[in-house]
Write an enzyme that holds these catalytic residues in place. Structure first.
Site, PDB file in Angstrom:
ATOM      1  N   GLU A 186      -4.585   2.699  -4.684  1.00 54.71           N
ATOM      2  CA  GLU A 186      -2.908   2.375  -4.355  1.00 54.71           C
ATOM      3  C   GLU A 186      -2.468   1.140  -3.701  1.00 54.71           C
ATOM      4  O   GLU A 186      -1.252   1.052  -3.208  1.00 54.71           O
ATOM      5  CB  GLU A 186      -2.627   3.801  -3.491  1.00 54.71           C
ATOM      6  CG  GLU A 186      -3.164   3.715  -2.004  1.00 54.71           C
ATOM      7  CD  GLU A 186      -4.520   3.932  -1.802  1.00 54.71           C
ATOM      8  OE1 GLU A 186      -4.805   4.348  -0.725  1.00 54.71           O
ATOM      9  OE2 GLU A 186      -5.280   4.368  -2.815  1.00 54.71           O
ATOM     10  N   HIS A 224      -4.159  14.621  -9.606  1.00 54.24           N
ATOM     11  CA  HIS A 224      -4.363  13.093 -10.301  1.00 54.24           C
ATOM     12  C   HIS A 224      -3.198  13.037 -11.358  1.00 54.24           C
ATOM     13  O   HIS A 224      -2.947  11.760 -11.431  1.00 54.24           O
ATOM     14  CB  HIS A 224      -5.721  13.318 -10.523  1.00 54.24           C
ATOM     15  CG  HIS A 224      -6.687  12.926  -9.505  1.00 54.24           C
ATOM     16  ND1 HIS A 224      -7.033  12.083  -8.599  1.00 54.24           N
ATOM     17  CD2 HIS A 224      -7.553  14.019  -9.208  1.00 54.24           C
ATOM     18  CE1 HIS A 224      -7.837  12.342  -7.850  1.00 54.24           C
ATOM     19  NE2 HIS A 224      -8.320  13.721  -7.839  1.00 54.24           N
ATOM     20  N   ASN A 261      -1.993  12.747  -3.809  1.00 51.84           N
ATOM     21  CA  ASN A 261      -3.182  13.473  -4.850  1.00 51.84           C
ATOM     22  C   ASN A 261      -3.774  14.721  -4.724  1.00 51.84           C
ATOM     23  O   ASN A 261      -3.691  15.315  -5.722  1.00 51.84           O
ATOM     24  CB  ASN A 261      -4.410  12.143  -4.870  1.00 51.84           C
ATOM     25  CG  ASN A 261      -4.016  11.324  -6.057  1.00 51.84           C
ATOM     26  OD1 ASN A 261      -3.339  11.492  -6.960  1.00 51.84           O
ATOM     27  ND2 ASN A 261      -4.792  10.200  -6.150  1.00 51.84           N
ATOM     28  N   ASP A 283      -1.061   9.675 -10.913  1.00 55.82           N
ATOM     29  CA  ASP A 283      -1.200   8.654 -11.879  1.00 55.82           C
ATOM     30  C   ASP A 283       0.651   8.259 -12.212  1.00 55.82           C
ATOM     31  O   ASP A 283       0.856   7.169 -12.387  1.00 55.82           O
ATOM     32  CB  ASP A 283      -1.761   8.861 -13.237  1.00 55.82           C
ATOM     33  CG  ASP A 283      -3.114   8.781 -13.144  1.00 55.82           C
ATOM     34  OD1 ASP A 283      -3.578   8.017 -11.994  1.00 55.82           O
ATOM     35  OD2 ASP A 283      -4.143   9.389 -14.050  1.00 55.82           O
ATOM     36  N   ASP A 319       0.830  -1.167  -0.046  1.00 57.51           N
ATOM     37  CA  ASP A 319       0.067   0.119   0.130  1.00 57.51           C
ATOM     38  C   ASP A 319       0.942   1.179   0.191  1.00 57.51           C
ATOM     39  O   ASP A 319       1.786   1.475   0.831  1.00 57.51           O
ATOM     40  CB  ASP A 319      -0.845   0.166   1.060  1.00 57.51           C
ATOM     41  CG  ASP A 319      -2.209   1.025   1.137  1.00 57.51           C
ATOM     42  OD1 ASP A 319      -2.900   0.802   0.539  1.00 57.51           O
ATOM     43  OD2 ASP A 319      -1.895   2.263   1.681  1.00 57.51           O
TER      44      ASP A 319
END
Length: 275
Positions: A187, A156, A151, A160, A143
């Site tokens: 994630e 975003h 984010n 990514d 994780d």
């Protein structure tokens, strides 16, 4: 189609038109590759040319007829080669389309890891194999620490990019350890691989954690001291014996992951069962 038997006066009975048509059909229906079709076509064309020259030399075929035959043979073979080329191109396009569809169905488009559905099937097979071969297996959940804050801070698009970079690192780990690597969502990732002993499994996961940290992806939005993006890893090292199914294995790995988060994140926690 007109069929002409040539060379009767020289005791030849060769239906050249049918030979050429049969050759053309063979090119199309056997789906020869272009290099092979070219070689076969040149051999047959050479044989036909020698046949026609022999017939002409025997006085059974005039120069005009021989020229016509050679031209028709050349056209037939050109059409055959063109047909082979078209078939080969279409076959490759079909393969590429099938490959692209497989990628969409089995892999996460962003990270290149297995998607959840494909992972579910492969994990079942891998876990059953471990039980059948009495071979220990490591199930790990990875994780990204404080990814929501990342984010929110960087947007975003940058999020990514972070997922892509970490996904690439996980995929390289999977290749090196013959592991399954999947993105379960958001994630969170999963890894499944065989290991000789619990310490070897933990050492491999610790090395993976260090590799992610070494990417030096800036993360100034962490609640603690700002630093690079890190991951928390929870793993289960287990020898499947029928008492612990694969769903329980995932649950135990998830418990280890939560323990890693509780210990301050950016660490590896593994549990051992039946080893």
């Amino acid at each position: 189609m007109q069929m002409r038997l040539t060379g009767n006066d020289a005791d030849f009975e060769i239906a050249t038109d049918w030979i050429n048509v049969t050759t053309l059909g063979a090119f199309f229906f056997t789906s020869m590759r272009v290099p092979v079709a070219l070689g076969v076509g040149l051999c047959l064309l050479t044989m036909n040319i020698h046949t026609e020259i022999a017939i002409a030399g025997a006085g059974g075929l005039g120069l005009i007829n021989m020229t016509y035959e050679l031209e028709s043979m050349a056209v037939i073979f050109a059409l055959g080669l063109a047909g082979c080329y078209i078939i080969e191109v279409n076959s490759r396009l079909t393969w590429l389309e099938a490959y692209e569809l497989e990628q969409r169905l089995d892999y996460d488009a962003l990270t290149g890891a297995l998607n959840r559905n494909r992972f579910r099937n492969l994990f079942r097979q891998r876990y059953q194999l471990a039980a059948r071969e009495h071979q220990p297996i490591c199930v790990a959940l990875v994780d990204i620490d404080h990814f929501k804050a990342y984010n929110d801070r960087y947007g975003h698009n940058q999020g990514d990019a972070c997922l892509i970079a970490i996904g690439r690192t996980l995929n390289l780990f999977a290749e090196a350890n013959d592991a399954l690597c999947a993105r379960l969502g958001g994630e969170e990732f999963a890894l499944v691989f065989f290991a000789d002993d619990p310490q070897a499994a933990k050492d491999a996961l610790e090395q993976l954690r260090a590799q992610v940290q070494a990417l030096n992806l800036e993360h100034e939005a962490q609640p603690q001291t700002p630093g690079p993006v890190t991951v928390s890893i929870g793993g289960l090292y287990v020898l499947p014996d029928g008492n612990l199914n694969r769903f329980d294995a995932i649950r135990r790995a998830d418990e280890a992951l939560y323990q890693a988060k509780a210990q301050g994140r950016n660490c590896v926690v593994t549990r051992v069962i039946n080893a």
